[in-house]
Design a protein around this motif. Structure first.
Motif, PDB file in Angstrom:
ATOM      1  N   MET A  35       0.669  -1.151   0.150  1.00 32.18           N
ATOM      2  CA  MET A  35       0.338   0.094  -0.187  1.00 32.18           C
ATOM      3  C   MET A  35       0.769   1.364  -0.334  1.00 32.18           C
ATOM      4  N   ARG A  36       0.715   2.814  -1.252  1.00 30.92           N
ATOM      5  CA  ARG A  36       1.968   3.385  -0.860  1.00 30.92           C
ATOM      6  C   ARG A  36       1.239   4.488  -0.185  1.00 30.92           C
ATOM      7  N   ALA A  37       1.473   5.037   0.124  1.00 26.72           N
ATOM      8  CA  ALA A  37       1.727   6.096   1.055  1.00 26.72           C
ATOM      9  C   ALA A  37      -0.113   7.290   1.351  1.00 26.72           C
ATOM     10  N   GLY A  38      -1.023   7.294   1.583  1.00 25.80           N
ATOM     11  CA  GLY A  38      -1.869   7.454   1.252  1.00 25.80           C
ATOM     12  C   GLY A  38      -3.066   6.367   0.480  1.00 25.80           C
ATOM     13  N   GLY A  39      -2.496   5.519   0.507  1.00 23.11           N
ATOM     14  CA  GLY A  39      -3.697   4.548  -0.698  1.00 23.11           C
ATOM     15  C   GLY A  39      -4.523   4.108   0.327  1.00 23.11           C
ATOM     16  N   VAL A  40      -5.719   3.717  -0.299  1.00 22.48           N
ATOM     17  CA  VAL A  40      -6.828   3.268   0.275  1.00 22.48           C
ATOM     18  C   VAL A  40      -6.562   1.120  -0.944  1.00 22.48           C
ATOM     19  N   ILE A  41      -7.304   0.795  -0.096  1.00 24.73           N
ATOM     20  CA  ILE A  41      -7.356  -0.495  -1.082  1.00 24.73           C
ATOM     21  C   ILE A  41      -8.979  -0.311  -0.311  1.00 24.73           C
ATOM     22  N   HIS A  42     -10.399  -1.009  -1.522  1.00 26.39           N
ATOM     23  CA  HIS A  42     -11.914  -0.421  -1.138  1.00 26.39           C
ATOM     24  C   HIS A  42     -12.028  -1.845  -1.388  1.00 26.39           C
ATOM     25  N   ASP A  43     -12.137  -2.963  -1.910  1.00 25.18           N
ATOM     26  CA  ASP A  43     -12.539  -3.529  -2.655  1.00 25.18           C
ATOM     27  C   ASP A  43     -11.984  -5.522  -1.805  1.00 25.18           C
ATOM     28  N   TYR A  44     -11.211  -5.014  -0.791  1.00 25.54           N
ATOM     29  CA  TYR A  44     -10.687  -6.444  -0.770  1.00 25.54           C
ATOM     30  C   TYR A  44     -12.104  -7.291   0.256  1.00 25.54           C
ATOM     31  N   SER A  45     -12.277  -8.736  -0.317  1.00 22.21           N
ATOM     32  CA  SER A  45     -13.528  -9.553   0.190  1.00 22.21           C
ATOM     33  C   SER A  45     -13.294 -10.160   0.973  1.00 22.21           C
ATOM     34  N   VAL A  46     -13.872 -10.954   1.954  1.00 27.61           N
ATOM     35  CA  VAL A  46     -13.537 -11.820   3.049  1.00 27.61           C
ATOM     36  C   VAL A  46     -14.923 -12.527   2.959  1.00 27.61           C
ATOM     37  N   LEU A  47     -13.941 -14.122   3.215  1.00 30.10           N
ATOM     38  CA  LEU A  47     -14.980 -14.582   3.268  1.00 30.10           C
ATOM     39  C   LEU A  47     -14.889 -14.995   5.256  1.00 30.10           C
ATOM     40  N   GLY A  48     -15.856 -15.245   5.917  1.00 27.42           N
ATOM     41  CA  GLY A  48     -15.315 -15.285   8.012  1.00 27.42           C
ATOM     42  C   GLY A  48     -15.698 -13.704   8.247  1.00 27.42           C
ATOM     43  N   TRP A  49     -14.679 -13.784   9.429  1.00 33.41           N
ATOM     44  CA  TRP A  49     -15.492 -11.956   9.584  1.00 33.41           C
ATOM     45  C   TRP A  49     -13.570 -11.989   9.840  1.00 33.41           C
ATOM     46  N   TYR A  50     -13.835 -10.659   9.663  1.00 28.95           N
ATOM     47  CA  TYR A  50     -12.554  -9.525  10.181  1.00 28.95           C
ATOM     48  C   TYR A  50     -12.340  -9.644  11.690  1.00 28.95           C
ATOM     49  N   ASP A  51     -10.811  -9.706  11.454  1.00 30.70           N
ATOM     50  CA  ASP A  51     -10.094 -10.242  13.028  1.00 30.70           C
ATOM     51  C   ASP A  51      -9.151  -8.380  13.420  1.00 30.70           C
ATOM     52  N   HIS A  52      -7.962  -8.688  12.051  1.00 28.75           N
ATOM     53  CA  HIS A  52      -7.754  -7.572  12.875  1.00 28.75           C
ATOM     54  C   HIS A  52      -6.251  -7.295  11.104  1.00 28.75           C
ATOM     55  N   THR A  53      -6.246  -6.544  10.773  1.00 25.15           N
ATOM     56  CA  THR A  53      -4.791  -5.998  10.021  1.00 25.15           C
ATOM     57  C   THR A  53      -3.659  -6.118  10.380  1.00 25.15           C
ATOM     58  N   VAL A  54      -2.142  -6.469  10.011  1.00 23.73           N
ATOM     59  CA  VAL A  54      -0.861  -6.742  10.388  1.00 23.73           C
ATOM     60  C   VAL A  54      -0.208  -6.448   8.700  1.00 23.73           C
ATOM     61  N   THR A  55       1.486  -6.451   9.445  1.00 27.51           N
ATOM     62  CA  THR A  55       1.942  -5.397   8.444  1.00 27.51           C
ATOM     63  C   THR A  55       2.757  -6.979   8.120  1.00 27.51           C
ATOM     64  N   CYS A  56       3.679  -6.745   7.078  1.00 26.20           N
ATOM     65  CA  CYS A  56       4.236  -7.496   6.644  1.00 26.20           C
ATOM     66  C   CYS A  56       5.267  -8.279   6.308  1.00 26.20           C
TER      67      CYS A  56
END
Length: 56
Positions: A35-56
């Motif tokens: 993800m670039r600085a100031g970037g947004v990802i709108h359409d990531y779909s998940v099958l399940g329940w969102y838990d959290h986001t991590v850096t990798c």
């Protein structure tokens, strides 16, 4: 309860490019996305329940 289809909106408020991964309960985690600085990802779909986001 069954996993539900949903969407996650990710926003990078850092001043640099970062790699992120969405951790999902009762479903597969996302791959790592750049993800670039100031970037947004709108359409990531998940099958399940969102838990959290991590850096990798």
């Amino acid at each position: 309860m069954y996993p539900a289809l949903g969407y996650v909106k990710l926003t990078n408020d850092c001043g640099r490019c970062i790699w992120v991964k969405v951790v999902v309960k009762a479903g597969p985690d996302s791959p790592c996305y750049p993800m670039r600085a100031g970037g947004v990802i709108h359409d990531y779909s998940v099958l399940g329940w969102y838990d959290h986001t991590v850096t990798c």
